[in-house]
Design a protein around this motif. Sequence first.
Motif, short mmCIF file in Angstrom:
data_model
loop_
_atom_site.label_atom_id
_atom_site.label_comp_id
_atom_site.label_asym_id
_atom_site.label_seq_id
_atom_site.Cartn_x
_atom_site.Cartn_y
_atom_site.Cartn_z
N UNK A 139 6.84 12.51 58.44
CA UNK A 139 6.41 13.41 59.39
C UNK A 139 7.50 14.49 59.27
N UNK A 140 8.70 14.09 58.97
CA UNK A 140 9.86 15.06 58.56
C UNK A 140 9.47 16.16 57.12
N UNK A 141 8.46 15.56 56.59
CA UNK A 141 8.29 16.30 55.22
C UNK A 141 6.78 16.57 55.19
N UNK A 142 6.21 17.82 55.57
CA UNK A 142 4.98 17.90 56.00
C UNK A 142 4.16 18.42 54.49
N UNK A 143 5.08 18.66 53.47
CA UNK A 143 4.68 19.35 52.16
C UNK A 143 3.96 18.20 51.46
N UNK A 144 2.99 18.51 50.54
CA UNK A 144 2.22 17.54 49.78
C UNK A 144 3.24 17.06 48.57
N UNK A 145 3.28 15.87 48.12
CA UNK A 145 3.89 15.23 47.09
C UNK A 145 3.74 15.99 45.74
N UNK A 146 4.44 16.74 44.93
CA UNK A 146 4.18 17.21 43.93
C UNK A 146 3.44 16.66 42.86
N UNK A 147 2.48 17.07 42.02
CA UNK A 147 1.70 16.44 41.16
C UNK A 147 2.21 16.57 39.96
N UNK A 148 1.94 15.63 38.97
CA UNK A 148 2.57 15.59 37.45
C UNK A 148 1.39 16.10 36.60
N UNK A 149 1.45 17.42 36.20
CA UNK A 149 0.66 17.86 35.18
C UNK A 149 0.08 17.17 34.00
N UNK A 150 0.95 16.42 33.38
CA UNK A 150 0.41 15.62 32.20
C UNK A 150 -0.47 14.37 32.47
N UNK A 151 -0.39 14.07 33.79
CA UNK A 151 -1.17 12.89 34.13
C UNK A 151 -2.82 13.15 34.34
N UNK A 152 -3.07 14.55 34.27
CA UNK A 152 -4.51 15.17 34.51
C UNK A 152 -5.40 14.89 33.42
N UNK A 153 -6.20 13.96 33.88
CA UNK A 153 -7.49 13.54 32.63
C UNK A 153 -8.06 14.72 32.18
N UNK A 154 -8.72 14.44 30.99
CA UNK A 154 -9.33 15.39 29.97
C UNK A 154 -10.47 15.94 30.91
#
Length: 230
Positions: A139-154
Amino acid sequence: MNTALHRSTLALAGTALALSLTACQSGTGTETSGAAKPEATVASAPVAATSAVDKTAGTAGSGDSASGSTGASGSKGSGAAGATGGKATASTPACAAADVRITAALQDGPPYTHIVLTAKNTTRHSCRLAGFPRVQFLESHKQDVPAVAKSKPATPVVLAAGAPAYALVKLSDGGVDEDNEPVTAFQVMLEGDATVITVTAPGTDGIAVDPAKALTGYWTYELRNGADDF
């Protein structure tokens, strides 16, 4: 006397000749009668031919049925293949929060530095699971957890009915000096849907999260070595 005998012999010979001629005429009638038999045989031939055609037609019908079964088998084969995912089309709807059930499980450890999110399609139709999970742990950190670009599927992830997708989420580096905070439940949102999904944290005492170190991977059909190494 001899003359009379000679005449009698001639008369008998004439009678025998007449009988012989009669017999020949009678034989000719027998041959004519016999000639009728081939005509009867020819007449029955079309009947046999018709039976053969009917049998062939029946075989062809069986072949058609077999072809239909193959088609059905092919359809089945398509549902089975579709269960592991499929190709996205313009008509494939995006997965909404109501379409999936999201659960979390610990990975590796201890120390437990990662969890795996599983999103299972609970509907009877395919849907497209785009992007990555929007995770908020505290609740104290309302921002989304950052995503790792290299894990994006093709290619986009398309879930058939009952099929799952996975996302790896990093909690911390596992160090004792980190600013970890205990988490027993957290929030997840899907791309394009503002509905908040509450997910119970795995483990008896929940999980320890360092907001500064947390990362998430994209949704994928399976966790891949390298692409999900973060």
